[in-house]
Write a protein that holds these residues in place. Structure first.
Motif, PDB file in Angstrom:
ATOM      1  N   LYS A  42     -11.836 -13.831 -36.048  1.00  0.00           N
ATOM      2  CA  LYS A  42     -11.719 -12.986 -37.232  1.00  0.00           C
ATOM      3  C   LYS A  42     -12.322 -13.709 -38.438  1.00  0.00           C
ATOM      4  O   LYS A  42     -12.457 -14.934 -38.435  1.00  0.00           O
ATOM      5  CB  LYS A  42     -10.258 -12.642 -37.512  1.00  0.00           C
ATOM      6  N   ALA A  95     -12.094 -13.959 -42.746  1.00  0.00           N
ATOM      7  CA  ALA A  95     -11.371 -13.637 -43.977  1.00  0.00           C
ATOM      8  C   ALA A  95     -12.387 -13.318 -45.071  1.00  0.00           C
ATOM      9  O   ALA A  95     -13.331 -14.082 -45.288  1.00  0.00           O
ATOM     10  CB  ALA A  95     -10.494 -14.810 -44.405  1.00  0.00           C
ATOM     11  N   LYS A  96     -12.205 -12.190 -45.745  1.00  0.00           N
ATOM     12  CA  LYS A  96     -13.132 -11.789 -46.799  1.00  0.00           C
ATOM     13  C   LYS A  96     -12.812 -12.558 -48.070  1.00  0.00           C
ATOM     14  O   LYS A  96     -11.760 -12.394 -48.677  1.00  0.00           O
ATOM     15  CB  LYS A  96     -13.028 -10.285 -47.061  1.00  0.00           C
ATOM     16  N   GLU A 123      -2.119 -14.589 -53.012  1.00  0.00           N
ATOM     17  CA  GLU A 123      -3.441 -13.976 -52.858  1.00  0.00           C
ATOM     18  C   GLU A 123      -4.089 -14.479 -51.577  1.00  0.00           C
ATOM     19  O   GLU A 123      -4.689 -13.699 -50.821  1.00  0.00           O
ATOM     20  CB  GLU A 123      -4.327 -14.304 -54.067  1.00  0.00           C
ATOM     21  N   MET A 135      -2.594 -12.837 -48.477  1.00  0.00           N
ATOM     22  CA  MET A 135      -3.099 -11.483 -48.229  1.00  0.00           C
ATOM     23  C   MET A 135      -4.528 -11.513 -47.678  1.00  0.00           C
ATOM     24  O   MET A 135      -4.893 -10.678 -46.839  1.00  0.00           O
ATOM     25  CB  MET A 135      -3.054 -10.662 -49.519  1.00  0.00           C
ATOM     26  N   ILE A 136      -5.327 -12.453 -48.143  1.00  0.00           N
ATOM     27  CA  ILE A 136      -6.697 -12.590 -47.633  1.00  0.00           C
ATOM     28  C   ILE A 136      -6.667 -12.895 -46.135  1.00  0.00           C
ATOM     29  O   ILE A 136      -7.421 -12.316 -45.349  1.00  0.00           O
ATOM     30  CB  ILE A 136      -7.464 -13.688 -48.406  1.00  0.00           C
ATOM     31  N   LYS A 154      -4.116 -12.280 -44.087  1.00  0.00           N
ATOM     32  CA  LYS A 154      -3.504 -11.137 -43.411  1.00  0.00           C
ATOM     33  C   LYS A 154      -4.517 -10.016 -43.166  1.00  0.00           C
ATOM     34  O   LYS A 154      -4.462  -9.330 -42.141  1.00  0.00           O
ATOM     35  CB  LYS A 154      -2.337 -10.605 -44.251  1.00  0.00           C
ATOM     36  N   ASN A 155      -5.442  -9.825 -44.090  1.00  0.00           N
ATOM     37  CA  ASN A 155      -6.410  -8.727 -44.002  1.00  0.00           C
ATOM     38  C   ASN A 155      -7.704  -9.109 -43.285  1.00  0.00           C
ATOM     39  O   ASN A 155      -8.677  -8.352 -43.318  1.00  0.00           O
ATOM     40  CB  ASN A 155      -6.743  -8.208 -45.402  1.00  0.00           C
ATOM     41  N   SER A 156      -7.725 -10.268 -42.648  1.00  0.00           N
ATOM     42  CA  SER A 156      -8.938 -10.687 -41.924  1.00  0.00           C
ATOM     43  C   SER A 156      -9.220  -9.727 -40.772  1.00  0.00           C
ATOM     44  O   SER A 156      -8.315  -9.094 -40.234  1.00  0.00           O
ATOM     45  CB  SER A 156      -8.775 -12.116 -41.400  1.00  0.00           C
ATOM     46  N   LYS A 157     -10.501  -9.611 -40.407  1.00  0.00           N
ATOM     47  CA  LYS A 157     -10.922  -8.670 -39.357  1.00  0.00           C
ATOM     48  C   LYS A 157     -11.829  -9.372 -38.352  1.00  0.00           C
ATOM     49  O   LYS A 157     -12.447 -10.392 -38.661  1.00  0.00           O
ATOM     50  CB  LYS A 157     -11.669  -7.489 -39.980  1.00  0.00           C
TER      51      LYS A 157
END
Length: 583
Positions: free
Chosen positions: A335, A337-338, A355, A358-359, A361-364
């Protein structure tokens, strides 16, 4: 040292040690788990507390707590001894320095150098102010043994001479250099720099990464410099911070990979203790090299899941792409991280650790991330196709699994309206540059690996063992006849009969293994159901690999729509089975 070994064995049980690395399940008086030394979906790895040993029926790995730690962490015996002594609270008796081997002397000189750098840091106001400004706390400085190399040509050299080390030992440890000038002496490798010791898994210092103080940075010398490769420090076999992150990677089942040393120490300081860094090291494109476990190989044993969180600048983008392809080629789930523009992890954590949370957590998944980023540009169809070819297809080609390739080809086709036939045609042309293998070898397409064969063999052996075991029981807990029918439907009657006949010479061993594995299961049906699903998936994988190989082997323009249709059909069925397994 012998008495120390006995003390450690008395204080640490084999199930406690192995259980800290892999998830163990009770199996009567023993424990079972998925083997950490080869890929498998059903447990064939057994731990015997009464014998103080482990054994894997799949790959024949065996031994005691020392050999387990050696093999899992890629350490020598002394390194494993140190790891286990720390856990057991056993003090290792110091050896006579004069009797130490050359390797031991290198560890010793690096330890003395680390102590010197630590002491120099406490006396240097500028170095302390620099780290304090970056947000590094005193406790973190001590925990990571950060130090300072004085801005002097021979400060460390003189200290090591006093401690009885020779110039040759210092050079071999990567601490000093010899002047090229005629009659020139020796000088320190690191000068005017904040020192980040690099450790092996047993907390022994094996090298350094060093950051020059801003005041001394003239733009000519590197901002960061690292130890050269030595007998102890191989850049492809170590990740900065893995010594402290290993158990939390195992516990959380994923690792976070950052670029720099400061990113790493700030991550751990903020509680992201499953973080490792690539700075000062080099990712290997193999899990094992020259008989030793590589850095990514070690990380993969702890968890197959990794999040790349590199800087948002061009260098970070390139490094992320390069490392993602390497990890994908090893079969890892990668994954990304943006990252906010012009930010790095250390800056974000200093500003707001929530912050950063959350970065992460939102990784794709790297392919999903790249595809979404590309679609946000709203490109016209021809330009979109070119970008997919340049940016997305290399990731798909890097995937170790042909099945994963099929999944993402279908996904990209749906998202971009590019036909699957066109994507497969272009995928054939992609060459992944990280290895010297051919395109077919790089992707693993069309090859049935020994690992895949072992997976199917292990599952079949378990199922056939259950049939034989239950048929021999006076009162069976499942219907072995129904299980025979299920296997015949998956394999075909002829193939089933062949396999069944081949097990008869080793019937007693297979029955014993099945009994050991399942005699204490309160309900065998869920276990059998999972084994059957796994077997069908493995069988589909073989068919998929063969079909995809034919797609690759067909020349562009000759037409292979039947195989592409079959790939799609098999992929859909595979996804159905995976969803059923999750449910």
């Amino acid at each position: 040292m012998g008495s120390s070994v006995e003390q450690i064995k008395e204080r640490l049980s084999v199930n406690d040690v192995v259980g800290s690395y892999v998830k163990l399940e009770k199996a009567g008086s023993n424990y079972k788990a998925r083997c950490p030394f080869h890929n498998e979906k059903t447990p064939s790895f057994f731990v015997s507390p009464s014998r103080g040993s482990y054994y894997c029926f799949g790959c024949n790995a065996k031994g005691d707590i020392f050999s387990f730690v050696e093999q899992f962490e890629g350490l020598d015996f002394v390194g494993a001894l140190k790891v286990l002594a720390q856990r057991a609270g056993v003090e290792l008796v110091r050896e006579n320095p004069k009797a130490k081997s050359e390797k031991d002397r290198l560890y010793a000189v690096l330890e003395v150098a680390t102590e010197f750098f630590e002491k120099s840091f406490t006396a240097d106001t500028e170095a302390k102010e620099y780290l304090a400004k970056r947000g590094v706390k005193e406790e973190t400085v001590k925990n990571w043994r950060l130090g300072f190399a004085p801005d002097s040509w021979r400060a460390l050299y003189d200290e090591l001479v006093k401690k009885g080390f020779s110039p040759d030992e210092m050079i071999k440890a990567g601490l000093v250099k010899k002047s090229d000038k005629a009659g020139g002496g020796f000088y320190d490798m690191f000068r005017g720099r904040v020192m980040f010791p690099i450790f092996d898994s047993s907390e022994r210092v094996i090298g350094f990464s060093a950051r020059i103080l801003p005041r001394l940075d003239d733009g000519k010398t590197g901002k960061y410099i690292n130890s050269p490769e030595t007998a102890l420090f191989n850049k492809s076999r170590v990740l900065y911070g893995l010594n402290k992150a290993k158990f939390d990677i195992r516990k959380r089942d994923y690792s976070i990979m950052v670029e720099g040393q400061m990113d790493l120490v700030m991550s751990h300081q903020a509680g992201f203790t499953n973080t490792v860094a690539v700075s000062g090291t080099a990712l290997s494109s193999d899990t094992v090299s020259d008989g030793a476990v590589t850095n990514l190989g070690l990380a993969q044993r702890l968890s197959n899941n990794i999040i790349l969180a590199f800087d948002s600048d061009e260098a970070g983008f390139k490094a992320s792409g390069r490392n993602a392809k390497i990890a994908l080629s090893l079969g890892m789930d990668v994954k990304v991280a943006k990252m906010p523009k012009d930010d790095d992890p250390a800056d974000i954590i200093l500003r707001d650790s929530e912050e950063w949370k959350m970065i992460i957590k939102n990784s794709k998944h790297v392919i999903d991330f790249s595809l979404e980023t590309l679609l946000e540009k709203n490109l016209e169809s021809r330009k979109l196709g070119m970008e997919v070819q340049a940016l997305i297809l290399p990731y798909i080609k890097a995937l170790k699994s042909a099945i994963d390739q099929s999944h993402f080809v279908t996904k990209v086709s749906k998202a971009t309206a590019i036909k699957e036939e066109a994507l497969w045609a272009e995928l054939k042309k992609v060459v992944v540059p990280e290895t010297s293998a051919t395109p077919m070898e790089q992707s693993g397409v069309g090859k049935t690996s020994s690992t895949d064969m072992n997976k199917r063999s292990a599952i079949l052996k378990k199922l056939l063992g259950i049939i034989l075991w239950q048929e021999g029981e006076a009162k069976s807990t499942i219907d072995p006849k129904a299980l025979r029918i299920n296997l015949q439907e998956i394999l075909g009657p002829e193939r089933f009969n062949e396999l069944f006949a081949s097990t008869l010479p080793t019937k007693n061993d297979i029955v014993f293994e099945a009994e050991m594995s399942f005699q204490h299961a309160s309900n065998l049906e869920p276990e059998i159901s999972e084994l059957l699903i796994n077997l069908e998936i493995e069988t589909i994988d073989v068919k998929l690999s063969d079909a995809i190989k034919r797609v690759y082997d067909t020349k562009v323009g000759e037409g292979n729509s039947d195989d592409i249709t079959l790939v799609h059909k098999l992929s859909v069925r595979r996804e159905e089975l995976k969803n059923r397994r999750r449910g």
